[in-house]
Write an enzyme that holds these catalytic residues in place. Structure first.
Site, PDB file in Angstrom:
ATOM      1  N   ASN A 103     -22.573 -46.930  26.616  1.00 22.53           N
ATOM      2  CA  ASN A 103     -21.599 -47.682  27.402  1.00 22.53           C
ATOM      3  C   ASN A 103     -22.280 -48.970  27.867  1.00 22.53           C
ATOM      4  O   ASN A 103     -23.121 -48.946  28.753  1.00 22.53           O
ATOM      5  CB  ASN A 103     -21.155 -46.833  28.601  1.00 22.53           C
ATOM      6  N   LYS A 122     -20.968 -51.429  29.376  1.00 26.14           N
ATOM      7  CA  LYS A 122     -20.367 -51.958  30.613  1.00 26.14           C
ATOM      8  C   LYS A 122     -20.106 -53.466  30.500  1.00 26.14           C
ATOM      9  O   LYS A 122     -19.729 -53.936  29.433  1.00 26.14           O
ATOM     10  CB  LYS A 122     -21.262 -51.624  31.816  1.00 26.14           C
ATOM     11  N   HIS A 127     -13.927 -43.470  33.449  1.00 22.43           N
ATOM     12  CA  HIS A 127     -15.309 -43.654  33.905  1.00 22.43           C
ATOM     13  C   HIS A 127     -15.299 -43.796  35.428  1.00 22.43           C
ATOM     14  O   HIS A 127     -14.377 -44.391  35.999  1.00 22.43           O
ATOM     15  CB  HIS A 127     -15.928 -44.891  33.248  1.00 22.43           C
ATOM     16  N   GLU A 169     -16.780 -45.698  37.371  1.00 25.52           N
ATOM     17  CA  GLU A 169     -16.684 -47.083  37.864  1.00 25.52           C
ATOM     18  C   GLU A 169     -15.237 -47.561  37.832  1.00 25.52           C
ATOM     19  O   GLU A 169     -14.813 -48.348  38.680  1.00 25.52           O
ATOM     20  CB  GLU A 169     -17.606 -47.994  37.034  1.00 25.52           C
ATOM     21  N   GLU A 181     -20.412 -36.602  34.126  1.00 26.82           N
ATOM     22  CA  GLU A 181     -21.225 -37.685  34.686  1.00 26.82           C
ATOM     23  C   GLU A 181     -21.272 -37.573  36.206  1.00 26.82           C
ATOM     24  O   GLU A 181     -20.396 -38.108  36.897  1.00 26.82           O
ATOM     25  CB  GLU A 181     -20.622 -39.037  34.297  1.00 26.82           C
ATOM     26  N   GLY A 199     -26.743 -44.850  36.760  1.00 26.15           N
ATOM     27  CA  GLY A 199     -27.425 -46.114  37.066  1.00 26.15           C
ATOM     28  C   GLY A 199     -28.421 -46.023  38.197  1.00 26.15           C
ATOM     29  O   GLY A 199     -28.869 -47.035  38.721  1.00 26.15           O
ATOM     30  N   SER A 230     -28.234 -41.637  33.856  1.00 29.21           N
ATOM     31  CA  SER A 230     -29.653 -41.989  33.725  1.00 29.21           C
ATOM     32  C   SER A 230     -30.353 -41.255  32.585  1.00 29.21           C
ATOM     33  O   SER A 230     -31.531 -40.886  32.711  1.00 29.21           O
ATOM     34  CB  SER A 230     -30.382 -41.782  35.057  1.00 29.21           C
TER      35      SER A 230
END
Ligand code: PEP
Length: 264
Positions: free
Chosen positions: A17, A19, A110, A112, A182, A188, A228
């Site tokens: 991904n 991003k 996702h 985010e 996730e 991250g 991560s």
């Protein structure tokens, strides 16, 4: 018996991904390098660049003259899409725009998108229905926050998100979905779930799929871990019986590291 011990034939899938990183002018070189590095691997490799990079990414992925469906080559996914096929939705990208570009996969839900762009379990479910209708393979993200983990409600959250995401789908449709566990606190941050924790959470997600769609579907659906993942921890994570690969953010932006993850 452990869910996956009865059937370990699921092909691993590693998705990058990107991003809001990587420029259109950088894509061709990057994908070409990745394609050369991952050739000959027996893993589905998907890259998910920003929308404006997708045409160049598809062209570079296909540059060998073979189809991206062929084993060993990179497949391309989008990071999001709208739930309608067409219409007055300024600034949005529709599923048929993606299929027109020969995109195969699309990340849906996702964290985010859920956190910053008001994505809800309802819109996630709508998008999954539409993606499947257009022949796209959704990579559907679920995961708990740190607060939820500390409250001891991780599994409740995962069960609820999974059920709501898959609501109203047919067995056959669920088989082609990729789920990605996730944990939000691991995205991250450099913090990773332990392989055992990640495996248990994924087994719980597989359990929910089994309750709703039966063991056969639960054994077939591929469930990734994301949070991560890097060259140093991929082997242990992907070696767990219920973990069918990974959704990789930061480490997918470095060709050498992404290759090591794919070749874990
Ligand atoms: C992600 O964005 O889905 C992700 C897992 O990111 P990272 O690997 O950087 O934690």
């Amino acid at each position: 018996m452990h869910a996956s011990m009865t059937n370990n034939t699921r092909k691993k899938i590693v998705a990058g991904n990107w991003k809001m990183n990587v420029l259109p002018s950088q894509v061709t070189e990057f994908v070409t390098e990745l394609r050369n590095r991952i050739s000959g691997t027996d893993v589905d490799v998907v890259i998910c660049p920003p929308f404006v990079c997708l045409p160049a990414a598809v062209a570079a992925a296909q540059n060998s003259g073979l189809s991206t469906q062929d084993s060993g080559l990179i497949k391309v996914g989008a990071q999001n899409m709208h739930w309608e096929g067409t219409g007055a939705f300024t600034g949005e990208v529709s599923p048929n725009m993606l299929t027109d570009l020969k995109i195969e996969y699309v990340i849906i839900g996702h964290s985010e998108r859920r956190q910053y762009f008001s994505e809800t379990d309802e819109t996630v479910n709508k998008k999954i229905h539409t993606a499947l209708m257009y022949g796209l393979k959704p990579i559907v993200c679920v995961g708990e926050t740190l607060e939820q983990r500390e409250q001891g409600i991780t599994y409740e959250m995962l069960r609820m998100q999974t059920r709501l995401a898959l609501q109203g789908l047919e067995d056959e449709q669920v088989r082609s979905i990729i789920l990605a566990y996730e944990p939000i606190w691991a995205i991250g941050t450099g913090k990773t779930a332990t392989p055992e924790d990640a495996n248990n959470a994924i087994a719980a997600i597989r359990g929910v799929v089994g309750e709703v769609y039966g063991q056969d579907v639960a054994q077939q659906i591929r469930i990734q871990y994301g949070g991560s993942v890097n060259a140093g921890n991929a082997k242990e994570l992907f070696g767990m019986p219920d973990i069918d690969g990974g959704l990789v953010g930061g480490a997918s932006l470095k060709a050498d590291e992404f290759e090591k993850i794919v070749r874990y």
